[in-house]
Design a protein around this motif. Structure first.
Motif, PDB file in Angstrom:
ATOM      1  N   MET A 272       0.832  -1.195   0.000  1.00  0.00           N
ATOM      2  CA  MET A 272       0.000   0.000   0.000  1.00  0.00           C
ATOM      3  C   MET A 272       0.871   1.251   0.000  1.00  0.00           C
ATOM      4  N   ALA A 273       0.498   2.221  -0.822  1.00  0.00           N
ATOM      5  CA  ALA A 273       1.156   3.523  -0.805  1.00  0.00           C
ATOM      6  C   ALA A 273       0.793   4.212   0.513  1.00  0.00           C
ATOM      7  N   VAL A 274       1.804   4.549   1.309  1.00  0.00           N
ATOM      8  CA  VAL A 274       1.539   5.088   2.643  1.00  0.00           C
ATOM      9  C   VAL A 274       2.018   6.521   2.846  1.00  0.00           C
ATOM     10  N   GLU A 275       2.968   6.982   2.018  1.00  0.00           N
ATOM     11  CA  GLU A 275       3.473   8.348   2.212  1.00  0.00           C
ATOM     12  C   GLU A 275       4.121   8.854   0.930  1.00  0.00           C
ATOM     13  N   LYS A 276       3.677  10.027   0.483  1.00  0.00           N
ATOM     14  CA  LYS A 276       4.298  10.688  -0.662  1.00  0.00           C
ATOM     15  C   LYS A 276       5.449  11.532  -0.140  1.00  0.00           C
ATOM     16  N   GLN A 277       6.652  11.291  -0.660  1.00  0.00           N
ATOM     17  CA  GLN A 277       7.824  12.081  -0.304  1.00  0.00           C
ATOM     18  C   GLN A 277       8.297  12.825  -1.544  1.00  0.00           C
ATOM     19  N   ALA A 278       9.182  13.770  -1.376  1.00  0.00           N
ATOM     20  CA  ALA A 278       9.655  14.587  -2.495  1.00  0.00           C
ATOM     21  C   ALA A 278      10.278  13.746  -3.603  1.00  0.00           C
ATOM     22  N   ASP A 279      10.929  12.649  -3.243  1.00  0.00           N
ATOM     23  CA  ASP A 279      11.622  11.843  -4.250  1.00  0.00           C
ATOM     24  C   ASP A 279      10.901  10.553  -4.627  1.00  0.00           C
ATOM     25  N   GLY A 280       9.719  10.304  -4.091  1.00  0.00           N
ATOM     26  CA  GLY A 280       8.992   9.094  -4.461  1.00  0.00           C
ATOM     27  C   GLY A 280       7.884   8.765  -3.480  1.00  0.00           C
ATOM     28  N   MET A 281       7.238   7.631  -3.720  1.00  0.00           N
ATOM     29  CA  MET A 281       6.137   7.153  -2.880  1.00  0.00           C
ATOM     30  C   MET A 281       6.642   5.988  -2.032  1.00  0.00           C
ATOM     31  N   VAL A 282       6.346   6.038  -0.735  1.00  0.00           N
ATOM     32  CA  VAL A 282       6.695   4.945   0.172  1.00  0.00           C
ATOM     33  C   VAL A 282       5.539   3.951   0.191  1.00  0.00           C
ATOM     34  N   PHE A 283       5.873   2.682   0.074  1.00  0.00           N
ATOM     35  CA  PHE A 283       4.915   1.588   0.124  1.00  0.00           C
ATOM     36  C   PHE A 283       5.259   0.690   1.301  1.00  0.00           C
TER      37      PHE A 283
ATOM     38  N   ASP B 226      11.422   5.492  23.142  1.00  0.00           N
ATOM     39  CA  ASP B 226      11.623   6.941  23.237  1.00  0.00           C
ATOM     40  C   ASP B 226      12.449   7.426  22.047  1.00  0.00           C
ATOM     41  N   ASP B 227      12.306   6.770  20.906  1.00  0.00           N
ATOM     42  CA  ASP B 227      13.030   7.131  19.695  1.00  0.00           C
ATOM     43  C   ASP B 227      12.658   8.551  19.279  1.00  0.00           C
ATOM     44  N   PRO B 228      13.640   9.428  19.091  1.00  0.00           N
ATOM     45  CA  PRO B 228      13.359  10.821  18.751  1.00  0.00           C
ATOM     46  C   PRO B 228      13.072  11.058  17.266  1.00  0.00           C
ATOM     47  N   GLU B 229      12.934   9.999  16.473  1.00  0.00           N
ATOM     48  CA  GLU B 229      12.724  10.152  15.033  1.00  0.00           C
ATOM     49  C   GLU B 229      11.618  11.168  14.740  1.00  0.00           C
ATOM     50  N   ASP B 230      11.907  12.052  13.794  1.00  0.00           N
ATOM     51  CA  ASP B 230      10.941  13.086  13.415  1.00  0.00           C
ATOM     52  C   ASP B 230      10.195  12.636  12.163  1.00  0.00           C
ATOM     53  N   CYS B 231       9.026  12.072  12.362  1.00  0.00           N
ATOM     54  CA  CYS B 231       8.197  11.645  11.236  1.00  0.00           C
ATOM     55  C   CYS B 231       6.736  11.669  11.686  1.00  0.00           C
ATOM     56  N   ASP B 232       5.852  11.557  10.716  1.00  0.00           N
ATOM     57  CA  ASP B 232       4.422  11.560  11.001  1.00  0.00           C
ATOM     58  C   ASP B 232       3.852  10.165  10.816  1.00  0.00           C
ATOM     59  N   GLN B 233       2.684   9.956  11.378  1.00  0.00           N
ATOM     60  CA  GLN B 233       1.976   8.693  11.173  1.00  0.00           C
ATOM     61  C   GLN B 233       1.557   8.596   9.713  1.00  0.00           C
ATOM     62  N   TRP B 234       1.764   7.429   9.119  1.00  0.00           N
ATOM     63  CA  TRP B 234       1.296   7.201   7.768  1.00  0.00           C
ATOM     64  C   TRP B 234      -0.221   7.283   7.778  1.00  0.00           C
ATOM     65  N   GLU B 235      -0.783   8.068   6.878  1.00  0.00           N
ATOM     66  CA  GLU B 235      -2.223   8.317   6.838  1.00  0.00           C
ATOM     67  C   GLU B 235      -3.061   7.038   6.888  1.00  0.00           C
ATOM     68  N   PRO B 236      -2.752   6.007   6.084  1.00  0.00           N
ATOM     69  CA  PRO B 236      -3.573   4.792   6.143  1.00  0.00           C
ATOM     70  C   PRO B 236      -3.535   4.090   7.508  1.00  0.00           C
ATOM     71  N   MET B 237      -2.477   4.322   8.278  1.00  0.00           N
ATOM     72  CA  MET B 237      -2.331   3.637   9.566  1.00  0.00           C
ATOM     73  C   MET B 237      -3.173   4.274  10.661  1.00  0.00           C
ATOM     74  N   LYS B 238      -3.835   5.376  10.361  1.00  0.00           N
ATOM     75  CA  LYS B 238      -4.776   5.960  11.322  1.00  0.00           C
ATOM     76  C   LYS B 238      -5.993   5.047  11.477  1.00  0.00           C
ATOM     77  N   ASP B 239      -6.223   4.202  10.489  1.00  0.00           N
ATOM     78  CA  ASP B 239      -7.268   3.175  10.532  1.00  0.00           C
ATOM     79  C   ASP B 239      -6.619   1.890  11.077  1.00  0.00           C
ATOM     80  N   ARG B 240      -7.053   1.469  12.244  1.00  0.00           N
ATOM     81  CA  ARG B 240      -6.452   0.305  12.901  1.00  0.00           C
ATOM     82  C   ARG B 240      -6.399  -0.918  11.991  1.00  0.00           C
ATOM     83  N   ARG B 241      -7.394  -1.100  11.145  1.00  0.00           N
ATOM     84  CA  ARG B 241      -7.407  -2.258  10.244  1.00  0.00           C
ATOM     85  C   ARG B 241      -6.157  -2.310   9.363  1.00  0.00           C
ATOM     86  N   ASN B 242      -5.630  -1.161   8.981  1.00  0.00           N
ATOM     87  CA  ASN B 242      -4.424  -1.130   8.149  1.00  0.00           C
ATOM     88  C   ASN B 242      -3.159  -1.471   8.938  1.00  0.00           C
TER      89      ASN B 242
END
Length: 184
Positions: free
Chosen positions: A33-44, A116-132
């Motif tokens: 599933m496509a989960v995040e659009k980044q400047a250089d491509g789509m993350v699946f 407590d990982d300090p990684e700076d990223c957002d939740q993948w939009e599809p993962m806001k739905d628990r089923r995904n």
């Protein structure tokens, strides 16, 4: 949701939530599933786990974190070698140079629940739905799977997504499912 039958589709046409299907060289069918659009491509991210379970490390330790883990080495060698050549040629490396990775707690849950990982990223939009966040072992065998995340919880455990789609942890030497993520 659009479902593409192969990877011949141009990434500009793909939207977050779309799914591509392909077969690994071992004959295993995969959906990503496509989960995040980044400047250089789509993350699946794989919709379900690979058929084989893997430990994060052969010993029950988190020393070196995900970057030094056995699973990271296997992902970017043995598992990467299973990808079809036409897809592999389109892959774009992540910031650390890897072509495959596994998700983090923040990418799955929007926050660090166990680590407590300090990684700076957002939740993948599809993962806001628990089923995904819920994944089956292999190609929907009917068995729900616990899946690895790359965050260290303590000296012997890494974070996982439980079979119910909620956050949990597992001992590093235990075997859990793997949902590879890649960018094209």
């Amino acid at each position: 949701m659009k479902v593409y039958r192969n990877v011949e589709v141009e990434t500009e046409e793909i939207q977050v939530g779309d799914v591509i299907r392909f077969s690994l060289k071992n004959g295993e069918n995969a959906e990503a599933m496509a989960v995040e659009k980044q400047a250089d491509g789509m993350v699946f991210c794989f919709v379900d786990c690979l058929e084989k379970e893997y430990p994060m490390n052969k010993r029950n330790t988190t020393e070196g974190g995900y970057e030094k883990s056995y699973l990271r080495k296997v992902l970017n060698s043995e598992i990467l070698d299973l990808f079809p050549d036409d897809l592999r040629e389109k892959m774009i490396p992540f910031a650390n140079g890897d072509l495959l990775k596994i998700p983090s707690e923040k990418e799955m849950f929007g926050e660090n629940v166990y680590s407590d990982d300090p990684e700076d990223c957002d939740q993948w939009e599809p993962m806001k739905d628990r089923r995904n966040r819920i994944a089956y072992q292999g190609s929907r065998t009917g068995v729900l799977e616990w899946t690895w995340l790359r965050d260290v919880v303590n000296a012997s455990s890494f974070a996982v997504v439980a079979a119910t789609g909620f956050s949990s942890s597992n001992f590093a030497s235990g075997s859990s499912g793997v949902r590879p993520a890649f960018k094209i």
